[in-house]
Design an enzyme around this catalytic site. Structure first.
Site, short mmCIF file in Angstrom:
data_model
loop_
_atom_site.label_atom_id
_atom_site.label_comp_id
_atom_site.label_asym_id
_atom_site.label_seq_id
_atom_site.Cartn_x
_atom_site.Cartn_y
_atom_site.Cartn_z
N HIS A 21 -8.08 3.42 8.47
CA HIS A 21 -8.95 2.28 7.95
C HIS A 21 -10.50 2.33 9.09
O HIS A 21 -11.45 1.48 7.80
CB HIS A 21 -7.83 1.36 8.52
N ASN B 140 0.75 -1.49 0.32
CA ASN B 140 -0.13 0.38 0.33
C ASN B 140 1.59 1.29 0.17
O ASN B 140 0.80 1.82 0.84
CB ASN B 140 -1.00 0.37 1.44
#
Length: 514
Positions: A387, A356
């Site tokens: 998140h 990521n």
């Protein structure tokens, strides 16, 4: 063009085969209730891939104005969002509209802070509503996924505008100078950057300046000084590079990743690692191996999503990052992962640096480089908040802080002893690879299990062994912070300068005496 269409057709056939195979089972009804978002997501991304090829061929900057490119990219993005998420996609407009209002009406001095709070706060509010009101524990695609990417773009844009309009040149780092924005974007440019069809569903995040260069058609000019290698001043500078080979390669990677994930995800569920019968009847070393294999089977899903998103951007002509030494074009400007470096990582940091990637850059630019109090802990906390609101996310990132500190201590104190020969280095690499894979699997398990009860049950089954080991390593092998390490060379230079000054004074006194 033909190769891309053939590969997209293959994906469509594969998607139909999956649905047909599900119809033959007795659980097709449950499949329809749990999978439509994921099926819509894949279908929309394949449509976006075809539109990306069309966008580059028929709306090329040499044929079309930037205004038309902005309008088409934005409208296609809204269409995909509406098809995939229905009226929930209005949250994208609300979040973008609120943040743009803050940028316009709040002074430049504090605009980036308020914009950060409003954007992240709206994302968290939507995540709380989705998780605790609608479908707690549902691990599927949802409308907050695109909002996470939009949050990255909005906050990055706010800080870059602040750097470009409210700070002096000398206050910026080299990367901040490159990213700084010197004028306020128009509403169309802002919406196009946030909601274009290439990145509306899965990103990846990119800088505003890079996106505007793509829209204007100047992205093939050498602007990254660190990527210059001499080739850009020759024949390669005048020829617009083709992304066909990279797109085909990435689509093949997507096909392999999707096949592996669909084959293994049901065979190796992570939830099985906390099954009472499994824990009581399986030796501990086999539990470790099973956890590694379960996480290994889970990663191809992310490989598929992020690589397909990268291929879509490349097919549209976005993502060019200079040339390699052999003159071949590089299309990794906004790539989100490096698979081989992930699977063969020999340190916790190496794994995180290749996983990521664009999110890691966002965290570095908006938090790590700007936070003056314990930037590492602040970065992990921001990552957990971004998140979502599942307790497992916070357990994962709190564990990640301990793992990072322990990994630094091992690398600084133990690694030098294994650099004396190639054989010792290979042994060190094998041991650290195994340790890294186990540590990552142990750390990420709550991220998959989500609930605090199941996460703590998993850690109890492992007797919190890696938590305790990290604590012992940090206590036994202390490591100076990077800021302290940065100060030491400066102090050394000051000492050397003092010695040189005193020596020069003595020499001058001797000369005068003579």
């Amino acid at each position: 063009m033909t190769s891309v269409v053939l590969i997209v057709s293959f994906f469509c056939v594969l998607l139909c085969k999956i649905i047909q195979s599900q119809r033959r089972t007795a659980h097709f009804t449950s499949f329809l209730h749990t999978q439509p978002l994921e099926v819509n997501f894949v279908a929309c991304q394949l449509f976006a891939l075809l539109m990306a090829v069309w966008f580059r061929l028929y709306l090329h900057p040499s044929k079309t104005s930037p205004f038309i490119r902005h309008v088409v990219a934005t409208l296609l993005g809204f269409y995909l969002a509406l098809f995939c998420f229905g009226w929930y996609s209005l949250h994208f407009l609300v979040q973008s509209g609120l943040s743009y209002s803050v940028m316009v009406f709040v002074g430049l001095e504090h605009m980036h802070k308020y914009c950060f709070i409003v954007t992240l706060g709206y994302l968290i509010l939507c995540q709380i509503t989705r998780v605790y009101v609608f479908d707690y524990g549902m691990y599927s695609a949802d409308f907050t996924g695109p909002m996470m990417v939009i949050t990255q773009k909005i906050t990055s844009l706010a800080f870059e505008i602040h750097d470009g309009l409210a700070k002096r040149e000398g206050q910026l780092t080299p990367s901040q100078k490159y990213l700084a924005i010197r004028r306020m974007p128009s509403l169309l440019e802002y919406l196009s950057y946030n909601c274009n069809f290439m990145g509306i569903l899965a990103g990846p995040t990119c800088s505003y300046n890079d996106y505007m260069a793509f829209i204007d058609g100047t992205c093939y000019q050498p602007r990254h000084q660190e990527n210059a290698n001499g080739k850009e001043n020759g024949k390669y500078k005048q020829i617009e590079p083709s992304s066909k080979n990279d797109v085909i390669s990435k689509l093949c990677t997507c096909a392999v990743s999707l096949g592996i994930y669909l084959s293994l995800c049901k065979l190796l569920p992570v939830e099985h690692s906390i099954n009472d019968d499994f824990v009581s009847s399986t030796p501990f070393h086999l539990q470790v191996i099973y956890l590694y294999l379960a996480m290994l089977a889970l990663r191809p899903k992310y490989y598929f999503v992020w690589t397909l998103a990268d291929a879509i951007n490349n097919a549209a002509g976005f993502g060019f990052n200079g040339y390699n030494k052999d003159g071949s074009p590089r299309w990794d400007l906004i790539s989100n992962l490096r698979i081989l470096d992930i699977e063969f990582a020999t340190s916790f940091k190496m794994f995180l640096d290749n996983w990521n990637i664009q999110t890691a850059l966002w965290l570095k630019r908006v938090c790590y480089e700007r936070c003056h109090i314990n930037p590492m802990a602040a970065t992990f906390l921001l990552s957990a908040m971004w998140h979502g609101v599942y307790p497992g996310y916070y357990l994962t990132f709190l564990t990640g802080i301990a793992m990072t500190m322990a990994a630094r201590a091992v690398r600084h104190n133990i690694r030098p002893y294994f650099l004396v020969s190639d054989s010792h280095k290979r042994i060190y690499d094998v041991v650290t690879w195994a340790g890294t894979q186990v540590a990552i699997s142990y750390t990420v398990a709550p991220f998959v299990l989500l609930a605090v009860g199941r996460s703590l049950k998993f850690y109890r089954s492992w007797y919190f062994c890696l938590h305790l080991l990290c604590l012992l390593v940090v206590v036994a092998l202390p490591v100076k912070s990077r800021r302290q390490q940065a100060k030491e060379p400066r102090d050394g230079l000051k000492d050397n300068r003092t010695e040189l000054d005193s020596t020069d004074n003595n020499c001058n006194q001797k000369d005068k005496a003579t």
